[in-house]
Design a protein around this motif. Structure first.
Motif, PDB file in Angstrom:
ATOM      1  N   GLN A   1       0.838  -1.196   0.000  1.00 29.17           N
ATOM      2  CA  GLN A   1       0.000   0.000   0.000  1.00 29.17           C
ATOM      3  C   GLN A   1       0.878   1.253   0.000  1.00 29.17           C
ATOM      4  OE1 GLN A   1      -3.398   0.140   0.034  1.00 29.17           O
ATOM      5  NE2 GLN A   1      -3.586  -2.076  -0.059  1.00 29.17           N
ATOM      6  N   THR A   2       0.294   2.351  -0.440  1.00 30.11           N
ATOM      7  CA  THR A   2       0.980   3.644  -0.432  1.00 30.11           C
ATOM      8  C   THR A   2       0.407   4.509   0.685  1.00 30.11           C
ATOM      9  OG1 THR A   2      -0.591   4.666  -1.932  1.00 30.11           O
ATOM     10  CG2 THR A   2       1.317   3.542  -2.938  1.00 30.11           C
ATOM     11  N   VAL A   3       1.080   5.627   0.928  1.00 30.41           N
ATOM     12  CA  VAL A   3       0.628   6.563   1.958  1.00 30.41           C
ATOM     13  C   VAL A   3      -0.776   7.068   1.628  1.00 30.41           C
ATOM     14  CG1 VAL A   3       1.054   8.816   3.011  1.00 30.41           C
ATOM     15  CG2 VAL A   3       2.963   7.274   2.582  1.00 30.41           C
ATOM     16  N   SER A   4      -1.026   7.399   0.375  1.00 32.14           N
ATOM     17  CA  SER A   4      -2.340   7.920  -0.028  1.00 32.14           C
ATOM     18  C   SER A   4      -3.445   6.909   0.227  1.00 32.14           C
ATOM     19  CB  SER A   4      -2.336   8.289  -1.506  1.00 32.14           C
ATOM     20  OG  SER A   4      -1.417   9.319  -1.743  1.00 32.14           O
ATOM     21  N   LYS A   5      -3.199   5.655  -0.149  1.00 29.04           N
ATOM     22  CA  LYS A   5      -4.217   4.621   0.051  1.00 29.04           C
ATOM     23  C   LYS A   5      -4.490   4.409   1.538  1.00 29.04           C
ATOM     24  CE  LYS A   5      -3.542   2.036  -4.214  1.00 29.04           C
ATOM     25  NZ  LYS A   5      -3.155   0.746  -4.801  1.00 29.04           N
ATOM     26  N   LEU A   6      -3.435   4.421   2.347  1.00 25.21           N
ATOM     27  CA  LEU A   6      -3.619   4.252   3.794  1.00 25.21           C
ATOM     28  C   LEU A   6      -4.392   5.422   4.398  1.00 25.21           C
ATOM     29  CD1 LEU A   6      -0.218   2.798   5.013  1.00 25.21           C
ATOM     30  CD2 LEU A   6      -2.372   1.612   4.667  1.00 25.21           C
ATOM     31  N   ALA A   7      -4.077   6.635   3.951  1.00 29.21           N
ATOM     32  CA  ALA A   7      -4.781   7.809   4.472  1.00 29.21           C
ATOM     33  C   ALA A   7      -6.269   7.698   4.172  1.00 29.21           C
ATOM     34  CB  ALA A   7      -4.201   9.079   3.863  1.00 29.21           C
ATOM     35  N   THR A   8      -6.599   7.256   2.971  1.00 26.71           N
ATOM     36  CA  THR A   8      -8.004   7.073   2.606  1.00 26.71           C
ATOM     37  C   THR A   8      -8.617   5.947   3.419  1.00 26.71           C
ATOM     38  OG1 THR A   8      -7.541   7.833   0.368  1.00 26.71           O
ATOM     39  CG2 THR A   8      -9.563   6.562   0.697  1.00 26.71           C
ATOM     40  N   GLN A   9      -7.893   4.847   3.540  1.00 27.18           N
ATOM     41  CA  GLN A   9      -8.407   3.673   4.256  1.00 27.18           C
ATOM     42  C   GLN A   9      -8.678   3.981   5.725  1.00 27.18           C
ATOM     43  OE1 GLN A   9      -5.916   0.228   3.863  1.00 27.18           O
ATOM     44  NE2 GLN A   9      -7.296  -1.087   4.992  1.00 27.18           N
ATOM     45  N   PHE A  10      -7.787   4.732   6.367  1.00 29.89           N
ATOM     46  CA  PHE A  10      -7.939   5.021   7.789  1.00 29.89           C
ATOM     47  C   PHE A  10      -8.670   6.339   8.050  1.00 29.89           C
ATOM     48  CE2 PHE A  10      -3.982   2.298   8.079  1.00 29.89           C
ATOM     49  CZ  PHE A  10      -4.672   1.189   8.512  1.00 29.89           C
ATOM     50  N   GLY A  11      -9.068   7.035   6.992  1.00 27.51           N
ATOM     51  CA  GLY A  11      -9.821   8.270   7.156  1.00 27.51           C
ATOM     52  C   GLY A  11      -9.011   9.364   7.818  1.00 27.51           C
ATOM     53  N   THR A  12      -7.751   9.472   7.457  1.00 29.01           N
ATOM     54  CA  THR A  12      -6.875  10.475   8.042  1.00 29.01           C
ATOM     55  C   THR A  12      -6.048  11.123   6.941  1.00 29.01           C
ATOM     56  OG1 THR A  12      -5.284  10.848   9.821  1.00 29.01           O
ATOM     57  CG2 THR A  12      -5.010   8.829   8.559  1.00 29.01           C
ATOM     58  N   SER A  13      -5.147  12.005   7.289  1.00 27.85           N
ATOM     59  CA  SER A  13      -4.325  12.681   6.282  1.00 27.85           C
ATOM     60  C   SER A  13      -3.060  11.883   5.981  1.00 27.85           C
ATOM     61  CB  SER A  13      -3.942  14.076   6.773  1.00 27.85           C
ATOM     62  OG  SER A  13      -3.013  13.977   7.827  1.00 27.85           O
ATOM     63  N   LYS A  14      -2.464  12.201   4.840  1.00 21.98           N
ATOM     64  CA  LYS A  14      -1.193  11.555   4.471  1.00 21.98           C
ATOM     65  C   LYS A  14      -0.111  11.933   5.478  1.00 21.98           C
ATOM     66  CE  LYS A  14      -1.533  13.076   0.165  1.00 21.98           C
ATOM     67  NZ  LYS A  14      -1.206  13.354  -1.245  1.00 21.98           N
ATOM     68  N   ASN A  15      -0.165  13.168   5.965  1.00 19.83           N
ATOM     69  CA  ASN A  15       0.827  13.608   6.940  1.00 19.83           C
ATOM     70  C   ASN A  15       0.718  12.801   8.238  1.00 19.83           C
ATOM     71  OD1 ASN A  15       2.984  15.355   7.709  1.00 19.83           O
ATOM     72  ND2 ASN A  15       1.537  16.388   9.057  1.00 19.83           N
ATOM     73  N   THR A  16      -0.512  12.488   8.661  1.00 22.07           N
ATOM     74  CA  THR A  16      -0.699  11.689   9.872  1.00 22.07           C
ATOM     75  C   THR A  16      -0.100  10.296   9.686  1.00 22.07           C
ATOM     76  OG1 THR A  16      -2.693  12.904  10.461  1.00 22.07           O
ATOM     77  CG2 THR A  16      -2.432  10.722  11.436  1.00 22.07           C
ATOM     78  N   ILE A  17      -0.290   9.707   8.514  1.00 23.01           N
ATOM     79  CA  ILE A  17       0.306   8.389   8.232  1.00 23.01           C
ATOM     80  C   ILE A  17       1.823   8.482   8.321  1.00 23.01           C
ATOM     81  CG2 ILE A  17       0.610   6.587   6.475  1.00 23.01           C
ATOM     82  CD1 ILE A  17      -2.189   6.617   7.739  1.00 23.01           C
ATOM     83  N   ARG A  18       2.399   9.552   7.794  1.00 24.05           N
ATOM     84  CA  ARG A  18       3.858   9.720   7.860  1.00 24.05           C
ATOM     85  C   ARG A  18       4.331   9.886   9.315  1.00 24.05           C
ATOM     86  NH1 ARG A  18       2.669  13.295   3.408  1.00 24.05           N
ATOM     87  NH2 ARG A  18       3.114  12.200   1.467  1.00 24.05           N
ATOM     88  N   VAL A  19       3.562  10.644  10.102  1.00 23.37           N
ATOM     89  CA  VAL A  19       3.914  10.836  11.524  1.00 23.37           C
ATOM     90  C   VAL A  19       3.869   9.494  12.255  1.00 23.37           C
ATOM     91  CG1 VAL A  19       3.143  11.858  13.706  1.00 23.37           C
ATOM     92  CG2 VAL A  19       3.250  13.258  11.638  1.00 23.37           C
ATOM     93  N   TRP A  20       2.794   8.728  12.045  1.00 26.01           N
ATOM     94  CA  TRP A  20       2.683   7.415  12.686  1.00 26.01           C
ATOM     95  C   TRP A  20       3.816   6.499  12.234  1.00 26.01           C
ATOM     96  CZ3 TRP A  20      -3.243   6.395  11.721  1.00 26.01           C
ATOM     97  CH2 TRP A  20      -3.998   7.211  12.570  1.00 26.01           C
ATOM     98  N   THR A  21       4.181   6.590  10.963  1.00 28.77           N
ATOM     99  CA  THR A  21       5.267   5.756  10.440  1.00 28.77           C
ATOM    100  C   THR A  21       6.571   6.082  11.154  1.00 28.77           C
ATOM    101  OG1 THR A  21       4.194   5.574   8.284  1.00 28.77           O
ATOM    102  CG2 THR A  21       6.559   5.129   8.365  1.00 28.77           C
ATOM    103  N   ALA A  22       6.838   7.361  11.342  1.00 31.09           N
ATOM    104  CA  ALA A  22       8.060   7.759  12.038  1.00 31.09           C
ATOM    105  C   ALA A  22       7.995   7.374  13.520  1.00 31.09           C
ATOM    106  CB  ALA A  22       8.277   9.259  11.894  1.00 31.09           C
ATOM    107  N   GLU A  23       6.840   7.592  14.139  1.00 30.68           N
ATOM    108  CA  GLU A  23       6.681   7.345  15.575  1.00 30.68           C
ATOM    109  C   GLU A  23       6.776   5.858  15.928  1.00 30.68           C
ATOM    110  OE1 GLU A  23       6.516   8.724  19.314  1.00 30.68           O
ATOM    111  OE2 GLU A  23       6.352  10.069  17.606  1.00 30.68           O
TER     112      GLU A  23
END
Length: 176
Positions: A2-24
């Motif tokens: 999956q890509t960041v965009s697909k995950l953001a859509t899937q989880f109903g959040t922003s792409k930036n939030t996915i990146r933050v969670w990925t780093a965290e």
């Protein structure tokens, strides 16, 4: 993958939030989720389960440290899709329903574990508070006794200073 965009859509959040969670929570994700600069992020199925747990817990405002503890204990969640509809038929629909029925129970179990942890912390702090309270009361009793003894000594010193004919050491000889 999956890509960041697909995950953001899937989880109903922003792409930036996915990146933050990925780093965290990078220690729980595959290397493809944190590639070298210039390469696209790709998330594996296990990465999806990790981020799904993060999404569920963050939706309930669970602190990162508690999420990290849950991930360290091996907890994962099945990812959900914001775009799924209930008009699916066949075994996939039954399977999705079973999974969606299990997710609330998993969340309940997780919160029970967290509640038990907080209850243990509260009990420990209450025990420490009782110990400190007992020590304070003991110190107050000793201070009151010392103040009473000091009052006696001051009275004796005043009597001596008033010239009642005895010197301060005579009080000690007679009392002993």
């Amino acid at each position: 993958m999956q890509t960041v965009s697909k995950l953001a859509t899937q989880f109903g959040t922003s792409k930036n939030t996915i990146r933050v969670w990925t780093a965290e929570f990078s220690e729980y994700l595959s290397p493809t989720a944190q590639p070298p600069k210039g390469q696209p992020r790709r998330y594996t199925d296990d990465d999806l389960r990790v981020l799904a747990l993060v999404a569920y817990m963050r939706s309930d405002a669970v602190p990162y440290d508690d999420i990290r503890s849950a991930l360290a204990s091996g907890q994962r969640a099945e990812p959900f899709d914001q775009g799924e509809t209930d008009d699916e038929t066949g075994s996939d629909s039954a399977e999705n329903q079973r999974e969606s029925d299990e997710q609330p129970q998993m969340a309940i179990d997780l919160f029970r574990d967290m509640l038990g942890s907080y209850t243990d912390r509260i009990n420990t702090l209450e025990a420490k508070l009782d110990t400190e309270r007992d020590a304070r009361l003991s110190a107050e009793k000793r201070a009151a006794a010392a103040e009473a003894a000091l009052a006696v000594l001051e009275a004796q010193a005043q009597a001596t200073a008033a010239g009642q004919g005895r010197r301060w050491w005579e009080f000690w000889k007679r009392e002993v």
